[in-house]
Enzyme design. Structure first.
Site, short mmCIF file in Angstrom:
data_model
loop_
_atom_site.label_atom_id
_atom_site.label_comp_id
_atom_site.label_asym_id
_atom_site.label_seq_id
_atom_site.Cartn_x
_atom_site.Cartn_y
_atom_site.Cartn_z
N THR A 8 42.90 26.03 40.48
CA THR A 8 44.20 26.03 41.40
C THR A 8 43.32 25.86 43.32
O THR A 8 43.36 25.57 43.84
CB THR A 8 45.32 27.45 41.80
N GLU A 53 29.05 46.75 11.95
CA GLU A 53 28.19 45.80 13.21
C GLU A 53 26.74 45.77 12.78
O GLU A 53 25.94 44.39 13.25
CB GLU A 53 28.60 46.54 14.68
P1 ADP Z 1 43.36 28.08 37.37
O1 ADP Z 1 43.77 27.06 38.14
O2 ADP Z 1 41.92 27.11 36.94
O3 ADP Z 1 43.99 28.82 36.29
P2 ADP Z 1 42.18 30.05 39.60
O4 ADP Z 1 42.31 29.06 40.30
O5 ADP Z 1 43.77 30.38 40.17
O6 ADP Z 1 42.54 29.21 37.79
O7 ADP Z 1 41.14 30.82 39.92
C1 ADP Z 1 42.16 32.35 39.62
C2 ADP Z 1 40.99 33.29 40.07
O8 ADP Z 1 39.79 33.52 39.89
C3 ADP Z 1 40.33 32.74 41.58
O9 ADP Z 1 41.10 33.17 42.74
C4 ADP Z 1 39.12 33.20 41.64
O10 ADP Z 1 39.38 35.00 42.64
C5 ADP Z 1 38.17 33.19 40.30
N1 ADP Z 1 37.58 31.68 40.12
C6 ADP Z 1 37.80 30.80 39.33
N2 ADP Z 1 37.13 30.12 39.58
C7 ADP Z 1 35.99 30.11 40.63
C8 ADP Z 1 35.03 29.71 40.84
N3 ADP Z 1 33.98 28.74 40.27
N4 ADP Z 1 34.33 30.55 42.63
C9 ADP Z 1 34.66 31.25 42.44
N5 ADP Z 1 35.57 32.26 42.33
C10 ADP Z 1 37.06 31.93 41.10
ZN ZN Z 2 32.82 42.11 12.31
#
Ligand code: ADP
Ligand code: ZN
Length: 466
Positions: free
Chosen positions: A71, A286
């Site tokens: 996203t 563990e």
């Molecule tokens: P997806 O759409 O792949 O499920 P998102 O784009 O919604 O993931 O990511 C969710 C959150 O995770 C983002 O708002 C950000 O805070 C964090 N995040 C995920 N990937 C990255 C990245 N490559 N760099 C920085 N933040 C990230």
């Molecule tokens: Zn175990």
């Protein structure tokens, strides 16, 4: 959505601000960014492309596990190109727009064309784009929505400035009609970050918080192996919350380390209801895993083991040492892994002469691995290089379907059992031969509730417990 608005074209429903997100906010994912940079360039400079007669793909599919920044990347494309961003999720069509999926799609594209150049982002496209399997009583509604989407995509000319980005973590379930040329014909993999990527993501998110001098993101990134960007963002925030709870104004290394466990395994249960006897069993269990691993590879197998119950239900938590970004595993290494999975139960058997429910997850993992070796990796002599199973979904758990006769299935089952049994015996043998170290290590873990990889190796090599 409001009740009265149904059926009306509610003008602003889709347009979102991109909150000024740029590629620099997305850490790592260099390949994905490179692929998307071309789209940005096109949106800036369409003439350059029309002059040569090149047309941009109408649709790009961002494919990868949840929380990897799909996203974010889509928003960053809009942010970089400085164009409007329309966004909608496939599940919304299914859940919110019942009976109006098709008209919503028409609506969305009408608005998008008016605002072109722009980005249209469809999250969870698999919710509407699933394969049409021709089942009786299939989902008409979803099919109409999908058809409308295909019609819209076919209808507009290339180079009209509307670029559609869609995200999914189950690409194999998509209707082939969607991925045909002229539709979503370009695929951008967005994978879980590697060690370097994790470090960069941690740093991006840590910009917002105050840090103590002792913070070392390289170590944190190593400890958080297998986490997604979303989980890493969460780890940084949990660490900040922990600092506030402690009345500090800055985040320490310890905050971050504890947060990894919180995000992966859940909070520590404050009033643990584990009896002394149970605690002892967990300690031996563990250590059993770790000792079997250590004796096979002759190196520290863990960063840390704790036996503090977690809200997730886990009674202990083991932070594995990361395999140095290994791409290939030998048959022997896989067998050793299976032995390690059985090591917990093996310790219980040897020390207490009885077994518990604590090994259920180990059993699942060992079985999965043994099965894969036999059915997919061609590591059984009888089957040679014949695939008995195919993977359905590489991102969500990787479930498989059998591709063999019923008789062969029986044989597979027998071989899986034999393989696990052999490694289980090996694990017991290793622990019997190292009973002394097993006792010393388990006693230490039982008393301190935590043991680091260094302490583990020190005690294993015969050093006194500090
Ligand atoms: P997806 O759409 O792949 O499920 P998102 O784009 O919604 O993931 O990511 C969710 C959150 O995770 C983002 O708002 C950000 O805070 C964090 N995040 C995920 N990937 C990255 C990245 N490559 N760099 C920085 N933040 C990230
Ligand atoms: Zn175990």
């Amino acid at each position: 959505m409001q009740f009265g608005s149904i059926g009306k074209s509610n003008a602003k429903v889709y347009v979102q601000s991109t909150e000024g997100i740029h590629f620099s906010d997305v850490a790592g994912e260099d390949e994905a960014k490179e692929s998307l940079a071309e789209i940005v360039d096109y949106l800036h400079n369409p003439d350059k492309y029309t002059e040569v007669g090149a047309s941009m793909p109408k649709g790009l599919l961002l494919v990868g596990p949840p929380g990897t920044g799909k996203t974010m990347l889509a928003k960053a494309v809009a942010g970089e190109a400085n164009v409007p961003f329309f966004s909608i999720s496939g599940s919304e069509f299914v859940e919110m727009f019942v009976g109006m999926g098709a008209s919503k799609v028409r609506d969305l594209f009408k608005q998008a064309k008016e605002k072109a150049p722009c980005i249209v982002f469809i999250d969870e496209i698999d919710a509407i784009g699933k394969k049409r399997d021709g089942q009786l009583g299939g989902n008409d509604e979803r099919e109409q929505t999908l058809n409308q989407l295909l019609t819209e995509m076919d209808g507009f000319e290339g180079n009209n400035g509307v670029i559609i980005l869609a995200a999914t973590n189950r690409p194999e379930s998509l209707d082939p009609a969607l991925t045909r040329p002229g539709r979503f014909d370009r695929r951008v993999p967005v994978e879980l970050p590697d060690l370097k990527g994790r470090e960069e993501i941690l740093k991006v998110h840590a910009k917002k918080i105050k840090l103590a001098d002792d913070v070392d993101f390289h170590t944190i990134a190593r400890m958080a192996s297998g986490t997604s960007g979303a989980e890493l963002a969460n780890i940084v925030n949990e660490a900040a919350l922990r600092a506030v709870r402690d009345n500090r104004t800055f985040v320490t290394q310890a905050d971050l380390e504890e947060s990894i466990e919180v995000v992966i395994a859940g909070y520590q249960k404050k009033n643990a209801i584990m009896s002394d006897a149970e605690k002892k069993v967990v300690a031996y269990h563990e250590i059993g895993h770790a000792l079997v691993a250590a004796m096979q590879t002759d190196s520290a197998p863990v960063q840390k083991i704790t036996i503090i119950p977690r809200t997730s239900g886990a009674l202990g938590y083991t932070m594995q040492v990361e395999q140095n970004d290994k791409c290939l595993l030998t048959k022997e290494e896989l067998e050793n892994k299976i032995a390690t999975y059985t090591g917990g139960r093996a310790a219980e058997e040897i020390v207490f002469g009885q077994i518990t429910t604590g090994a259920s997850n180990d059993i699942e993992q060992a079985t999965k691995l043994a099965r894969a070796m036999i059915t997919r990796y061609g590591m059984n002599e009888d089957f040679d290089m014949v695939a008995m199973e195919t993977v359905n979904n590489q991102y969500l758990g990787g479930d498989t379907s059998l591709a063999c006769s019923a008789e062969t299935q029986k044989e597979i089952d027998k071989k899986v059992v034999a393989l696990v049994k052999e490694q289980h015996e090996k694990a017991k043998q290793i622990l019997r031969e190292n009973r002394d170290a097993l006792d010393r290590l388990a006693q230490y873990l039982y008393e301190k509730e935590t043991i680091t990889g260094d302490e583990f190796m020190h005690i294993l090599k015969g050093g006194a417990a500090q």
